[in-house]
Design a protein around this motif. Structure first.
Motif, PDB file in Angstrom:
ATOM      1  N   CYS A 106       0.832  -1.204   0.000  1.00  0.00           N
ATOM      2  CA  CYS A 106       0.000   0.000   0.000  1.00  0.00           C
ATOM      3  C   CYS A 106       0.864   1.249   0.000  1.00  0.00           C
ATOM      4  CB  CYS A 106      -0.867  -0.017   1.265  1.00  0.00           C
ATOM      5  SG  CYS A 106      -1.979   1.384   1.388  1.00  0.00           S
ATOM      6  N   ASN A 109      -1.828   7.003   1.241  1.00  0.00           N
ATOM      7  CA  ASN A 109      -2.228   7.358   2.594  1.00  0.00           C
ATOM      8  C   ASN A 109      -3.021   8.653   2.498  1.00  0.00           C
ATOM      9  OD1 ASN A 109      -2.322   7.379   5.378  1.00  0.00           O
ATOM     10  ND2 ASN A 109      -0.105   7.205   5.648  1.00  0.00           N
ATOM     11  N   HIS A 110      -3.632   9.037   3.589  1.00  0.00           N
ATOM     12  CA  HIS A 110      -4.298  10.330   3.620  1.00  0.00           C
ATOM     13  C   HIS A 110      -3.840  11.073   4.859  1.00  0.00           C
ATOM     14  CE1 HIS A 110      -7.097   9.676   0.285  1.00  0.00           C
ATOM     15  NE2 HIS A 110      -7.151   8.429   0.691  1.00  0.00           N
ATOM     16  N   TRP A 112      -4.719  12.627   7.856  1.00  0.00           N
ATOM     17  CA  TRP A 112      -5.957  12.635   8.642  1.00  0.00           C
ATOM     18  C   TRP A 112      -6.127  13.908   9.470  1.00  0.00           C
ATOM     19  CZ3 TRP A 112      -3.645   7.576  10.517  1.00  0.00           C
ATOM     20  CH2 TRP A 112      -2.663   7.785  11.462  1.00  0.00           C
ATOM     21  N   GLY A 139       2.993  -0.940   4.454  1.00  0.00           N
ATOM     22  CA  GLY A 139       2.443   0.402   4.322  1.00  0.00           C
ATOM     23  C   GLY A 139       3.318   1.361   3.535  1.00  0.00           C
ATOM     24  N   PRO A 140       2.779   2.560   3.250  1.00  0.00           N
ATOM     25  CA  PRO A 140       3.480   3.572   2.465  1.00  0.00           C
ATOM     26  C   PRO A 140       4.778   4.027   3.132  1.00  0.00           C
ATOM     27  CG  PRO A 140       1.275   4.341   3.144  1.00  0.00           C
ATOM     28  CD  PRO A 140       1.444   2.992   3.697  1.00  0.00           C
TER      29      PRO A 140
END
Lengths: 185, 185, 185
Positions: A106, A109-110, A112, A139-140
């Motif tokens: 992945c 991401n964002h 948040w 993850g990223p």
């Protein structure tokens, strides 16, 4: 947070729209198809769409790649059934690395803390001779160090140290990896 | 680690190559297909390919079995949608056991201390009346004891004790399972 | 536990059988199909089958919905690729929420203390502006509070507090979520 205010205008997928369409409707279905089990064909198609892939690479059925033009794979890499390389950002997989069945990489991401949920992407770098075991998630921004192992179902949101074995969600280091020829190769 | 030196020559899938091909291109797609939702048909196809399956077994859509000739299923077993039995080694599922949606049974491993990443496989044994809840993962060599429960999304790389409830990744025992008729049946 | 004694006769899926069949064999394959990437078409089909869906909703390819007549989605919601809404019970997703790739919403459970493994279902409620990150899993009866975040691969079997960030399996609170405009919107 307001998703109606979201804009991804800063993000560019690195290829013209026609190429994205051709990949989505033609290249990707061919690479994913269980009816074409030969790795060489899939490697060929990925290369046509811009992936840099070495020799001796094995790609199992139902492998999904988001954008092949953002993918570099070394020599003698294995990519297992159902693996999903979701490379909004660049993904590099060095030689002799193994991604087992159902692995998910992945890169998106964002933020948040951003009221419009701003997209943040970050590359993934999987170094030589490492092993991402089945159903694991990376993850990223993660770098998987040379020879590291993420065991079955592990979830790694942070980088993994070289020659170290990680397990769990979140993944934690459980022991050192030793090769019995003592060479670390 | 050098994947170009890898050899799986010690491994034999337990069926001639023509049978593997027939399973891959014909039997497996039929069993997986959401267009054939009747369990009896899928059980029949699996049996033709060598699986031993009891009575009253329910198989939901999109179930994937690697090698049916390495599978024994008891009576009144449920296998949920998207479950994946990746049985390079033998898998036994005893009567009244339930594998829920998206469960992954992994029988393949690699010797990470071996410089050529030697394949190590180990059977999985799921005993009577146990429940592997949705999206759970079971590793090679694991025995799930009689009546044990692995809750939603659990990852079990070690065997689970009988009549015990496990959760998390890695899965840990959280409490005893009691049946309210007190019989343990 | 005896699965041959199991009966789900108390459970009703909320739609006549012909509608279930039509959804299974026609509606659902259309919504899932990667060949129809336009969200508006998928939203339209889901509405025909009884889902209540607001404006500005984006639905990515391969999204699976069990029973659309048990689904309410607000405005500007995103539902990522491979997300699976397994709504035996009612699922509500409020406005500006984001379900990322491969998220699984599980509304079905079994009473493990019941000798016949009785089905227990419970609704899921995902409140405004929350984010369920990729490959996360939400269990039956869970409420995801307003603005909560479940990070990559998290597994939540219990409700998540508003404006709080959770990670891991089982998911635990790791910090407060703050929006940098300070408004909590």
């Amino acid at each position: 947070m307001r998703l109606d205010k979201y804009t991804s205008s800063d993000y560019t997928p690195g290829a013209p729209f026609w190429k994205q369409l051709l990949w989505y409707f033609l290249g990707s279905p061919l690479v994913e198809s269980p009816w074409l089990p030969m790795s060489s064909l899939k490697v060929g198609i990925l290369r046509v769409f811009g992936a840099r892939i070495g020799v001796g690479v094995r790609i199992k059925p139902r492998v999904r790649v988001k954008f092949p033009w953002q993918l570099t794979v070394g020599d003698y890499v294995w990519i297992g059934e159902d693996a999903w390389i979701d490379n909004l950002a660049y993904v590099t997989i060095e030689s002799h690395a193994c991604l087992s069945q159902g692995v998910y990489l992945c890169t998106g991401n964002h933020d948040w803390s951003h009221p419009h949920f701003e997209l943040k992407i970050a590359p993934i770098h999987i170094q030589e001779s490492s092993w991402i075991a089945a159903k694991s998630v990376i993850g990223p921004g993660v770098t998987v160090g040379r020879g590291a192992v993420l065991t079955l179902g592990g979830v790694a949101a942070k980088s993994l140290e070289s020659m170290t074995i990680y397990a769990g969600n979140p993944a934690v280091a459980i022991k050192e990896r030793k090769l019995f020829n003592g060479s670390g190769e």
